[in-house]
Design an enzyme around this catalytic site. Structure first.
Site, PDB file in Angstrom:
ATOM      1  N   LYS A 215     -17.146  81.258  66.108  1.00 14.60           N
ATOM      2  CA  LYS A 215     -16.739  82.040  65.154  1.00 14.60           C
ATOM      3  C   LYS A 215     -16.679  81.596  63.863  1.00 14.60           C
ATOM      4  CE  LYS A 215     -15.391  86.019  67.908  1.00 14.60           C
ATOM      5  NZ  LYS A 215     -14.529  86.071  69.108  1.00 14.60           N
TER       6      LYS A 215
ATOM      7  N   LYS B 250     -23.259  74.300  66.152  1.00 10.45           N
ATOM      8  CA  LYS B 250     -22.873  74.786  67.405  1.00 10.45           C
ATOM      9  C   LYS B 250     -22.548  76.341  67.038  1.00 10.45           C
ATOM     10  CE  LYS B 250     -19.479  74.267  70.967  1.00 10.45           C
ATOM     11  NZ  LYS B 250     -18.439  73.343  71.640  1.00 10.45           N
TER      12      LYS B 250
ATOM     13  N   LYS C 192     -10.367  67.066  63.308  1.00  6.49           N
ATOM     14  CA  LYS C 192      -9.418  67.945  62.860  1.00  6.49           C
ATOM     15  C   LYS C 192      -8.329  67.531  61.687  1.00  6.49           C
ATOM     16  CE  LYS C 192     -10.243  71.069  66.473  1.00  6.49           C
ATOM     17  NZ  LYS C 192      -9.697  71.587  67.839  1.00  6.49           N
TER      18      LYS C 192
END
Ligand code: SF4
Length: 326
Positions: A196, A193, A111
C-alpha cells in the site's frame, strides 16, 4: 496436529499481494492444522498513526480475511490487543533477548535509517513477534522470505528461556518456518513488492472495472516495445499473476503467445482479468454479506479472542510459576 500461528498488520482491506503471499495459504492450512490468525494492531503503532484510522483498518482487515475464506468455525481469528498476555510475555522475553540480536535485524536497520528519531518499539518489534508465537506455543509459522530472520529470533528466544527456566524440558517449542508456496508478488510498477505504501496494489475487493484500470497500464516485459517483439514471460509480473490465478493450460498458452509475439500485452491482460474474476467474484460476494452483517465479524473476533485468552492464560500460568511470580 501442528499448531500454526500467523499475524497480519491491520492495514485495511487486503490487496492481492497479501492474499497470494499469505492469506490464500492460511485458508488451505486451516483445514490441515490448528490455525490461529492474529490481526497485530500493537505492531502497527511503532510509527505515527491515527487512532480512528486504526479502528477502521482493523475492522476492514477482519472483514477482508473472512471474505477471503478464513473460516471462524475451523480457525481462530482475533485482534492482538484483545489478549493482554501478548505484551506481558513480550516484556518478559525482552529481559532475555540480547540487544545485539535486535540491532542486527535487517528490517530494523532499514526502517531506522528512514526515521529521524527511532523509538524503542521499533527495535523491540521482533520480541513482541516472538511473544505472539510463543504465547500459543505454535509449532509452525507460515512466513515469507523477509520474515525468516524474525522467526529465527523467536527460536533463539525460546531456546534461551527454556535453558533458563524450562527445568530441563522445552516448555516453548522452537517454531519452524513454513515457507509460503507463492513467491513474493511484485507491484503493478514491476519495481517493488506489492504494498500500500508504494501505491502499486490491486485491492482484493476492488470491482472488475477498477482492476482493469490498474492492470491495463501495468508494467510488463520492458523489451516488448512493439506487439511484434517477442517477450520473456519469466521477467513479467503479469505472467506471475497468471501463474497465481490462471489454470495451467492458460499459463502455458500465455508463455507460448508471449515468447512468439503471438499476442500483445493487452490481450494477455484481458485473459488474466477473466482468470482473476473467477477467484475474486465469490470473495467480493462474501465481503458484501459481511458488510451487511458486521455483527458476524464482531462475533468471530470476540470468540477468537476468548479462546486465545484461555490458551494464553495456560501458557502464562506456566511462565509465571517457573519464573517465580506465582
Ligand atoms: S504478453 Fe503477457 S507475459 Fe508477455 S510481456 Fe506481455 S503481459 Fe507479460
Amino acid at each position: 496436529m501442528s499448531r500454526i500461528f500467523s499475524g497480519i498488520q491491520p492495514s485495511g482491506e487486503l490487496h492481492i499481494g497479501n492474499y497470494l503471499g499469505a492469506v490464500k495459504n492460511w485458508v488451505k492450512l486451516q483445514h490441515e492444522h490448528e490455525t490461529i490468525i492474529c490481526i497485530v494492531d500493537y505492531h502497527a503503532i511503532t510509527g505515527t498513526y491515527d487512532p480512528e484510522q486504526l479502528r477502521t483498518r482493523r475492522a476492514d482487515m477482519a472483514l477482508s480475511l473472512l471474505a477471503a475464506g478464513i473460516d471462524p468455525s475451523v480457525a481462530t481469528l482475533f485482534v492482538q490487543s484483545q489478549v493482554p498476555q501478548h505484551t506481558e510475555l513480550a516484556w518478559i522475553l525482552n529481559t532475555i533477548t540480547p540487544l545485539g540480536e535486535l540491532e542486527r535485524q535487517t528490517q530494523f536497520k532499514e526502517k531506522s535509517q528512514r526515521q529521524e528519531s527511532v523509538n524503542a518499539g521499533l527495535l523491540n518489534y521482533p520480541v513482541l513477534q516472538a511473544a505472539d508465537i510463543l504465547l500459543y506455543r505454535a509449532n509452525l509459522v507460515p512466513v515469507g522470505e523477509d520474515q525468516i530472520q524474525h522467526l529465527e529470533l523467536s527460536r533463539v528466544v525460546a531456546r534461551r528461556w527454556n535453558a533458563a527456566f524450562g527445568r530441563g524440558v522445552d516448555f516453548f517449542p522452537e517454531p519452524q518456518p513454513s515457507l509460503a508456496p507463492t513467491r513474493r508478488i511484485m507491484g503493478l510498477d514491476g519495481q517493488a513488492k506489492m504494498s500500500k505504501s508504494m501505491n502499486n496494489t490491486i485491492g482484493l475487493l476492488e470491482p472488475k472495472d477498477e482492476i482493469w484500470a490498474k492492470l491495463r497500464p501495468a508494467v510488463t516485459d520492458p523489451k516488448r516495445i512493439k506487439k511484434s517483439d517477442p517477450g520473456t514471460p519469466e521477467v513479467c509480473n503479469i505472467y506471475h499473476l497468471h501463474k497465481a490465478f490462471s489454470p495451467p493450460a492458460t499459463v502455458e498458452h500465455v508463455a507460448q503467445q508471449c515468447s512468439t509475439a503471438g499476442w500483445g500485452c493487452i490481450d494477455c491482460k484481458k485473459v488474466l482479468l477473466e482468470s482473476m474474476e473467477k477467484e475474486l467474484v465469490p470473495i467480493r460476494h462474501r465481503a458484501e454479506e459481511f458488510r451487511a452483517n458486521r455483527s458476524a465479524v464482531d462475533a468471530a473476533l470476540e470468540a477468537g479472542a476468548s479462546r486465545c485468552r484461555t490458551l494464553a492464560n495456560e501458557t502464562m500460568h506456566g511462565v509465571r510459576e517457573r519464573m517465580g511470580f506465582d
